[in-house]
Each structure stands twice: as structure tokens, then as C-alpha cells.
Design a protein around this motif. Structure first.
Motif, mmCIF file in Angstrom:
data_model
loop_
_atom_site.group_PDB
_atom_site.id
_atom_site.type_symbol
_atom_site.label_atom_id
_atom_site.label_comp_id
_atom_site.label_asym_id
_atom_site.label_seq_id
_atom_site.Cartn_x
_atom_site.Cartn_y
_atom_site.Cartn_z
ATOM 1 N N PHE A 313 -35.810 -7.627 -39.822
ATOM 2 C CA PHE A 313 -36.199 -6.427 -39.432
ATOM 3 C C PHE A 313 -37.248 -5.827 -40.072
ATOM 4 O O PHE A 313 -37.280 -6.093 -41.347
ATOM 5 N N GLY A 314 -38.288 -5.093 -39.454
ATOM 6 C CA GLY A 314 -39.075 -4.251 -40.281
ATOM 7 C C GLY A 314 -39.486 -3.000 -39.818
ATOM 8 O O GLY A 314 -38.958 -2.497 -38.810
ATOM 9 N N ILE A 315 -40.557 -2.433 -40.359
ATOM 10 C CA ILE A 315 -40.964 -0.949 -39.733
ATOM 11 C C ILE A 315 -42.463 -0.965 -39.565
ATOM 12 O O ILE A 315 -43.347 -1.531 -40.534
ATOM 13 N N LEU A 316 -43.057 -0.287 -38.622
ATOM 14 C CA LEU A 316 -44.247 -0.067 -38.296
ATOM 15 C C LEU A 316 -44.641 1.499 -38.312
ATOM 16 O O LEU A 316 -43.701 2.269 -37.908
ATOM 17 N N PRO A 317 -45.662 1.855 -38.849
ATOM 18 C CA PRO A 317 -46.109 3.437 -38.690
ATOM 19 C C PRO A 317 -45.970 3.629 -37.081
ATOM 20 O O PRO A 317 -46.437 2.595 -36.446
#
Lengths: 454, 293
Positions: A313-317
Motif C-alpha cells: 500500500f502507499g499514499i498519494l497527495p
């Protein structure tokens, strides 16, 4: 016969007086606490032997981890006993805090939202003497971020970030190839990916329909995105209260809402957006039923232990415009939501000293850091951590923190307690098409106007 | 002699009545009086200071349009809850006093929801309304259940009523059963010898003779549904967009979330007055219908 009557009367009388005494016991204990302050000299000897602390916890999901910590600390420091005052998850936490305070029986240590501590700042101990020590222990800027009106009232111990979480496998299956998070710089980039994912038959994004998510996290960005400085953001809120702001003409608001329309259009819960079952939404995202999820790294508490979930999993603005340079398009929202603070209304100096020592132990010892990072799955804004996090999402947030690509959402600490519930309801109406953009702006502005001059 | 007797009486009264009077005063009367006092102050737990401000809080109540809307919403909710719960309870009680097999088990079954706490019950129905029914709705194509009942103002209103009524029915049923057993058998026998059918027995004999039970049941269901808080909290949390906030829920939010203690407390007093007026009027009016067999 007469004797019997008299005896039964006497028994009844003792029962009643017993009841009365029982009720006043709590009072006398706190009174004693107050008196202690007056004659410290005679009391210190006894107090150095045994100190009893109470700990009011609003991070209800980790009550048991705290209790374990208290036990461990008691084993190492037998003279200190700490008792947990638990609160239910998502319910009646503030009510309980207020009633303890109002009845003159506050907890020695509290774990509260920064905003709440600010509201009750006169009841908490000023930790200015401790500031230098904690500045050395924490990441640069962590203490500055925890200051409330310039005062060091609470010690930060956890950090959270939010934005557009993504499930790597789901995104890559959707777009049919490797996914480079850096390729999403604008709203149009995001829409292009959404379109591809939808064409592949998957739901592009999960939009959680609860008022706290929509009101505090989504709409709340409007206040934080005005400027990188919390001071300027506070000024913006003041202008809102004075009715000087037309939200429909504010680029941050319109940008956010344009992106919201996009999320709304590609929402996995499109057919019934307000069900807002947090566990189910998180689980569906974790298993790849939706590729993106507007949420924060705290959802790891649900996702981390899930059977059959994906691994990456990751995160984006959250992009709010089509200009990659605009503030917010490359940054994720970041805050230190909870602080440890020490009561200064009824606690004795001995209790306060013991509380300081205990808090320092919690955030700096190996036992404490392991409990917070490994067992609670939270990230800590501290240097030289002695435990490694398994929380994939907070690790992703940390990457942004390291590069300084964060939106400081500290302005929310200065907002009234009910802002998320009230404006969240307006967002819910907008989400189901009950009101249009104009109506939403109006309701939000009206809410702020009701706080004019307060 | 007389003096001694009255002293003795006072003693006996204190023995039996003392503890409960003390408890009642401690948890009901004193908080009520303190609460009443609070409505005339601007007390705030954050600052701790309070000064008398007269009727300002009450003026604020009638300026709080949302509260007035919520009060109207509560009145509608109470009306339907009371009607539905009592009609169901009456007929279930009737069906369960005919001496059929397994009656005891059925009575226990209907009574059980009343033993479940409101919060648990609220979550239970929440799962039913937002997970189970939409699932079945999608599977069998039932239009009514395609979306959760809790995300639409209209259906969420009925969901609240169904859940509350479901909880109340068991309790009211027990009272009705007690009422029916008080109907003398000879009257019923005389009626059937005279050729009265089942419906006319119910209408002309059972109904008038159970008026005391009806009065109690309506009184209980009125006050309990007016004061519903837990089911509201667990089932809809006032949602969608605060449209299903009952008066009690609004009061708690006002006091503890918006930090307007005085106004919240004043709203509670207004609610108390509304409940008291309605409950007393209904029992006064219905009492007139009581007859002797």
C-alpha cells in the motif's frame, strides 16, 4: 418488642448514613489532594513512597496496550501505580472528560486531542521547563507542531497522515502495468487513472461517507490549504466567522470540491454513499475491491490484521488542481493528533513529577516505543526509534515527512469542537445530491458565522 | 399516646421509605433542581465560572430552529412508536392468552429484546438495515431494500420506529397479558352464551375492561420513546446529515459537543415540560374511560 423496633431503626440509620458516607468519600479524597498542595513538607515523605496516577485515554482502540504498559512501569517503579480511565471507541469521550473535571476529580494524565487541551488550557500544567528535553528527543518541528497558542501544554507521541491511499496490486491490475505514484501530479492525471481502472471493471476509489471523514479530513483541508502557515490559516477561519469569505470564490475550496466531484463519480459506494461502515470500507480496499481510498494511516489498525489482504500500500497527495505546483498537490496532510498532558487543577506536585517521569519513559524507553509502534501500529515523531513499524502506510507517510512535503493541519486545533459534525453533515448532503455546491458553501459559511466573535 | 404513635409511624416510615427517598433525591430530585438552576446561568466547564443571566438560555432555545425541528420530528416519532408498539403488543398478548401450546416460550421470545441494551440493539438493527437487507434486496431484486434504510431521511425515520417498537412490544405485552387475566371469566362466558363473536367480545368486553392496562402501557411507551437516546445513537447517530436527531440526542450534542451547557439544559427542561404535559393529559383523559365489570 420495643427493643427490636429500636434495633431495626438503628440498623436502618446506619445503612442510610453509610450510603451518605460512601457518596462523600470521593469528595474527601480530592479535597485531600488539594490540601496536599498547601502543606507539601509533611506530605512529601509519604508521597515519595506511593504515588497513584490516573490516565484518561481517548485512544480507545489501544486501551489494553496502555494497561500493559502501566503494569510494566509499575514493576520497574513499584512506588507508582497508574490506573486507566477508559473511554468507548467513538462515543461519549468528551462527556466523560468534562464530567470528571466538573466533579473536581480530573485524571492526572490525559491523552486528548490537541484541540481539547487548548480549550481547557488553564487546567493543564505548562511544560515549558521540559521543552528543551523533548526538542532533543523528537524530529525537527515536532514540538513546534504541538504548541498550542505558543504554549507547550502537551507532549506529542503519535503522528498521523492522510491522503489518497492506494492498493498497489489493484491499481496495477486496473491500469495494466506498473504504477508510478510520482506520475500523478494533477487532478487530470488522477482522472485518467480512475478511467482506466473503471474500464477494467474495478471500482476506482472508496469514499468513506462518515461525517468525521468528510467534515474534518476532506472539507477540513480547505482551512489548512490556504497557506503553509498555521497562523494564516487561523486568520482565514476568523474571516469565515466574520462572513468575509465567499467560499465559492476561494480557489482552494473550489479545487477541493472539483476533486470531490471526481471521487464522487468514481466512488465504489456510489449506489449508497452514506452507509459508511468503516471496517467494511477498509477491508474492501485492503482486498483490492477498490484501488484508492481517501483515508489515513490509522486504518492500518483494521487492515494490518486482516486475513487475505494485499501486501503493498502507499499514499498519494490529493490533487486539488491541474497545476502541479499548487500547494497540496505534492503534499500529504500530517498532524500530531493526540497529546499527553498533565492536570494542574487538582493534582499534587508529587503526582505531577511522577506523571512527567512516566510520560518520558513511555515515549523514550524501548518498552514504551515498542508498545506504541509495534503493538498500537502508530508512528512516532521521535528520533532514534528502538522499534520498527510494520505499518506500511505510516512508513509511506514518513517518506513525505522526511522530504518536508506535508500539509500542516494544525489549524484544526483551534476550531470549535463541533465543526466536523456540523460541516460533515453539509458534506453528506452534497454527497447524495441533496444540495449543490452553492448550497454547501452557504451551509458551511452559515455554520462559521454562528461562531462570529466567539 | 398519640404523639408516641406518630413518632413510631415516622420511624417506621423512615426505615422503609428512607433509603429509597434518599436514593431518589440523590439521583433525580437534586440533579433536577441543580439542572434547573443551571439553565439560568452561563456555566461552562472549561472556565468554571457561572453568573446568572436570566431567561437568555430559554430565548436561545426558541431561536434554535434546529431544536424546534427536532422536537417536531420527535413528536412524530413518538406518535408512531406508541401506536405501533401498543397495537402489536395488544394483539400479541391476545394471541398468547388463549392457552395454546408453547405460549410461555413465545412470551419469553417476545420479551427478550427488552432485556437487550439499547446500544447493542441499535448496532444489531444497523447491521440488519445496512448490510443484511441490502444484500437480500440486491439478490432478489426487492426495490425497497436496494439501499440501506439508514441513509435516507424518510426510511431512517421508520427504521428508528421499528427498532424502538420492537424493543417496547415485549414489555407492553406482559402488562397487557396481566390486564387480560383480570377480565373475569364469567363475563366472557356470559357474552359467548349471548352469542357474541370474537370481535365483539374484544371490542365490547376486553377493551373496556383493560383500560387500566392501556393507560399504563401508553404512559410507559410515551415516556420511554420521548427519552430514547441509546438506540438513536447506535442506529443512526442522528444521520443522515443530522436529520434523524431526536430531541434528547440534540440536547446532548448541544451541551457536550457545542459546549452550550446552559442552552442544552434549558432545552432539556422544555422537553421535560412537553413530555409531562402530554403524558399527564393522556392518562387523565383515558382514565375517564375506565369501567367496572
Amino acid at each position: 418488642m420495643k427493643l427490636r423496633k429500636a434495633a431495626s431503626f438503628a440498623i436502618a440509620l446506619t445503612v442510610v448514613t453509610g450510603l451518605l458516607a460512601g457518596c462523600s468519600k470521593g469528595n474527601s479524597a480530592t479535597n485531600a489532594g488539594k490540601e496536599d498542595k498547601g502543606n507539601e513538607g509533611t506530605q512529601t515523605e509519604q508521597a515519595s513512597k506511593d504515588v497513584k496516577l490516573t490516565f484518561f485515554n481517548t485512544s480507545a482502540e489501544v486501551n489494553t496496550v496502555f494497561e500493559e504498559l502501566f503494569k510494566k512501569y509499575h514493576e520497574q517503579n513499584p512506588q507508582v501505580t497508574i490506573e486507566l480511565i477508559p473511554t468507548p471507541i467513538g462515543g461519549a469521550q468528551l462527556e466523560k472528560f468534562q464530567s470528571l473535571l466538573a466533579s473536581g476529580n480530573p485524571a492526572t494524565i490525559v491523552n486528548l486531542d490537541a484541540g481539547t487541551i487548548l480549550q481547557y488550557k488553564d487546567d493543564f500544567l505548562d511544560l515549558e521547563p521540559e521543552k528543551a528535553k523533548y526538542e532533543a528527543l523528537t524530529n525537527p518541528g515536532a514540538i513546534d507542531g504541538a504548541l498550542l497558542d505558543g504554549q507547550f501544554l502537551g507532549i506529542p507521541w503519535t503522528a498521523q497522515g492522510y491522503g489518497l491511499l492506494y492498493n498497489k496490486r489493484a491499481v496495477e491490475e486496473g491500469i495494466g502495468g506498473a504504477f508510478d505514484p510520482a506520475s500523478v501530479k494533477t487532478r487530470d492525471d488522477l482522472e485518467a487513472i480512475f478511467k482506466k481502472i473503471e474500464a477494467s471493471g474495478k471500482a476506482p476509489v472508496m469514499l468513506h461517507g462518515a461525517d468525521w471523514s468528510l467534515g474534518a479530513h476532506y472539507l477540513g483541508l480547505t482551512y489548512s490549504l490556504q497557506s503553509q502557515k498555521v497562523e494564516d490559516n487561523r486568520k482565514f477561519v476568523e474571516e469565515l466567522k466574520n462572513g468575509q469569505v465567499q467560499l465559492t470564490e476561494n480557489p482552494q475550496f473550489t479545487g477541493l470540491m472539483d476533486t470531490f466531484d471526481l471521487l464522487k463519480k468514481y466512488n465504489a459506494r456510489k449506489s449508497d454513499p452514506l452507509v459508511a461502515d468503516y471496517n467494511r470500507d477498509s477491508a474492501d480496499f485492503a482486498k483490492g475491491a477498490a484501488a484508492f481510498y481517501f483515508m489515513g494511516d490509522w486504518s492500518w489498525a483494521v487492515i494490518g490484521t486482516l486475513e487475505g489482504r494485499d501486501a503493498d500500500f502507499g499514499i498519494l497527495p490529493l490533487p486539488i488542481s491541474n497545476n502541479p505546483e499548487d500547494f497540496g498537490n505534492a503534499q500529504v496532510a500530517y498532524s500530531e493528533p493526540k497529546l499527553f498532558a498533565i492536570d494542574d487543577s487538582k493534582s499534587t506536585p508529587e503526582q505531577q513529577e511522577a506523571a512527567k517521569a512516566f510520560i518520558e519513559w513511555m515515549v523514550s524507553s524501548e518498552d514504551g516505543q515498542k508498545a506504541i509502534i509495534t503493538d498500537m501500529g502508530l508512528s512516532m515523531p521521535y528520533k532514534d526509534l528502538k522499534a520498527k513499524s510494520t505499518n506500511v502506510m505510516s512508513n509511506a507517510v514518513s517518506e513525505y515527512v522526511k522530504q518536508g512535503k506535508i500539509i500542516n493541519i494544525g489549524v484544526i486545533n483551534y476550531l470549535p469542537q463541533d465543526y466536523w459534525a456540523k460541516t460533515g453533515a453539509a458534506m453528506q448532503k452534497y454527497l447524495v445530491g441533496n444540495i449543490d455546491r452553492q448550497g454547501l458553501a452557504q451551509e458551511v459559511q452559515d455554520y462559521w458565522k454562528s461562531y462570529a466573535g466567539k | 399516646m398519640n404523639k408516641k404513635l406518630s413518632l413510631k409511624n415516622a420511624g417506621t416510615f423512615l426505615v422503609f421509605g428512607g433509603p429509597s427517598i434518599f436514593a431518589f433525591a440523590a439521583v433525580v430530585i437534586i440533579p433536577f433542581i441543580v439542572g434547573l438552576y443551571l439553565t439560568f446561568t452561563n456555566w461552562d466547564v472549561r472556565t468554571g465560572d457561572s453568573s446568572l443571566i436570566g431567561f437568555t438560555n430559554y430565548l436561545e432555545v426558541f431561536r434554535d430552529k434546529v431544536f424546534l425541528q427536532q422536537l417536531w420530528f420527535t413528536l412524530k416519532y413518538v406518535f408512531f412508536t406508541v401506536v405501533i408498539a401498543n397495537v402489536f403488543a395488544f394483539f400479541i398478548a391476545l394471541a398468547l392468552t388463549r392457552g395454546g401450546r408453547g405460549e410461555q416460550w413465545l412470551r419469553t421470545g417476545f420479551f427478550t429484546p427488552n432485556l437487550v441494551g439499547g446500544i447493542v440493539l441499535g448496532y444489531l438493527w444497523q447491521t440488519l438495515f445496512s448490510q443484511v437487507l441490502p444484500y437480500l434486496g440486491a439478490k432478489y431484486g426487492w426495490e425497497l431494500f436496494q439501499t440501506s434504510w439508514l441513509t435516507n431521511t424518510g426510511t431512517a425515520f421508520w427504521a428508528l420506529i421499528i427498532a424502538t417498537a420492537w424493543q417496547l412490544v415485549g414489555y407492553l405485552m406482559i402488562i397487557y397479558i396481566a390486564g387480560f387475566t383480570g377480565v373475569p371469566n364469567d363475563v366472557l362466558e356470559a357474552a359467548s352464551i349471548d352469542g357474541a363473536g370474537r370481535t365483539s367480545v374484544i371490542r365490547r368486553i376486553i377493551l373496556p375492561l383493560t383500560v387500566p392496562a392501556i393507560v399504563i402501557c401508553i404512559f410507559i411507551s410515551l415516556s420511554r420513546s420521548f427519552l430514547t437516546y441509546d438506540i438513536n445513537l447506535a442506529l443512526t447517530k442522528g444521520g443522515p446529515f443530522n436529520s434523524t436527531e431526536l430531541a434528547t440526542y440534540h440536547i446532548v450534542q448541544k451541551a457536550f459537543l457545542s459546549n452550550q451547557y446552559g442552552v442544552g439544559q434549558a432545552e432539556a427542561v422544555v422537553l421535560f415540560a412537553v413530555v409531562a404535559i402530554i403524558a399527564l393529559t393522556q392518562s387523565y383523559l383515558l382514565k375517564k374511560l375506565e369501567v367496572e365489570s
